[in-house]
Scaffold this motif. Structure first.
Motif, short mmCIF file in Angstrom:
data_model
loop_
_atom_site.label_atom_id
_atom_site.label_comp_id
_atom_site.label_asym_id
_atom_site.label_seq_id
_atom_site.Cartn_x
_atom_site.Cartn_y
_atom_site.Cartn_z
N HIS A 255 0.84 -1.19 0.00
CA HIS A 255 0.00 0.00 0.00
C HIS A 255 0.88 1.25 0.00
O HIS A 255 1.68 1.46 0.91
CB HIS A 255 -0.92 0.00 1.22
N LEU A 256 0.71 2.06 -1.02
CA LEU A 256 1.42 3.33 -1.14
C LEU A 256 0.37 4.44 -1.18
O LEU A 256 -0.09 4.85 -2.25
CB LEU A 256 2.29 3.35 -2.41
N GLY A 257 -0.03 4.90 0.01
CA GLY A 257 -1.11 5.88 0.07
C GLY A 257 -2.38 5.27 -0.47
O GLY A 257 -2.79 4.18 -0.06
N PRO A 258 -3.02 5.93 -1.43
CA PRO A 258 -4.26 5.38 -2.00
C PRO A 258 -4.02 4.26 -3.01
O PRO A 258 -4.95 3.60 -3.46
CB PRO A 258 -4.88 6.60 -2.70
#
Length: 261
Positions: free
Chosen positions: A6-9
């Motif tokens: 997960h990279l932010g959204p």
């Protein structure tokens, strides 16, 4: 296990990342070999795109054929689903697409097969890293050995200690890719690909004894039967070349002619 990053959204699937890396690595190896044999290096991009498109279609179709009873009520939806990619189906679909590309480029022949052999092994080895990271269910049977592990956070979770068969396959096919690359100039055209068939078929046949797949005939799994076909094709190919030419090595005459030129 890390099925997702997960990279932010943004959510990235680790299997998809390794799948992409496998194509990039195989493409880089093909590009280097194309340069060695005097062919356009840009062909590697075209081959990669053809293999990717054909592989995805082939793997999905193969999955649907194997699991028809469970997907027959929504064939179209399952065809375009992101789940259920079968390696052998992908290999068949990718191979057909590359053969069509090679015919278009006038490169359809034994040299094409030898070009692909090390890259296929390398791509498979990297792809199995994706299976390990995502815990997609390709792990083996229950085991209490020194390097047994569980996959509680995998996309197909298990708390039971099992054989980490994706690691076995990465190591075996990584070694195979290195060996095939080292032997790329030692044999007559086509023999390197025959060796790949024999090696890859043997690797998959043996590892299946440690995996959880059900047997379908003679106590063997579907993958083992397909692997036996690969091994038989490789052995028959090598036998025919040996019988026809007396040896498997390259002729010295073309090498000498090239040196004079």
């Amino acid at each position: 296990m890390h099925p997702e990053i997960h990279l932010g959204p943004l959510t990235l699937q680790t299997f998809g990342l390794m799948f992409a890396l496998a194509f990039l690595a195989a493409g880089a190896l093909i590009a280097r070999r194309l340069g060695e044999i005097g062919k356009p290096v840009d062909w590697a991009y075209e081959m990669g795109f053809s293999a990717l498109a054909g592989g995805i279609v082939g793997s999905r179709v193969y999955f649907i054929v194997q699991n028809y009873d469970s997907v027959k009520d929504d064939l179209l939806g399952n065809l375009f689903s992101g789940a259920g990619l079968v390696w052998y189906g992908g290999a068949i679909g990718g191979a057909l697409a590359v053969l069509l590309w090679a015919r278009w480029r006038g490169f359809l022949g034994l040299a094409l097969l030898d070009l692909c052999a090390p890259a296929l092994a390398l791509g498979y080895a990297i792809g199995r890293v994706g299976c390990q990271l995502s815990g997609d269910g390709d792990y083996g049977k229950a085991w209490d050995g020194p390097w047994a592990m569980s996959y509680p956070d995998g996309s197909v979770p298990t708390d039971e200690a099992v054989h980490p068969t994706p690691i076995y396959e990465t190591l075996a096919m990584g070694l195979g890719a290195w060996l095939l690359w080292q032997m790329r100039d030692r044999f007559r055209l086509g023999v390197l690909f025959a060796i790949y068939l024999l090696y890859a078929g043997t690797e998959r046949f043996l590892v299946e004894f440690l995996r959880r797949n059900d047997s379908v005939a003679l106590g063997l799994t579907t993958a083992q039967l397909e692997s036996l076909a690969m091994m038989a094709a490789g052995i028959a190919w090598i036998y025919v070349v040996k019988h026809r030419h007396g040896n498997l090595g390259r002729d010295a005459a073309p090498v000498a002619a090239a040196a004079k030129a």
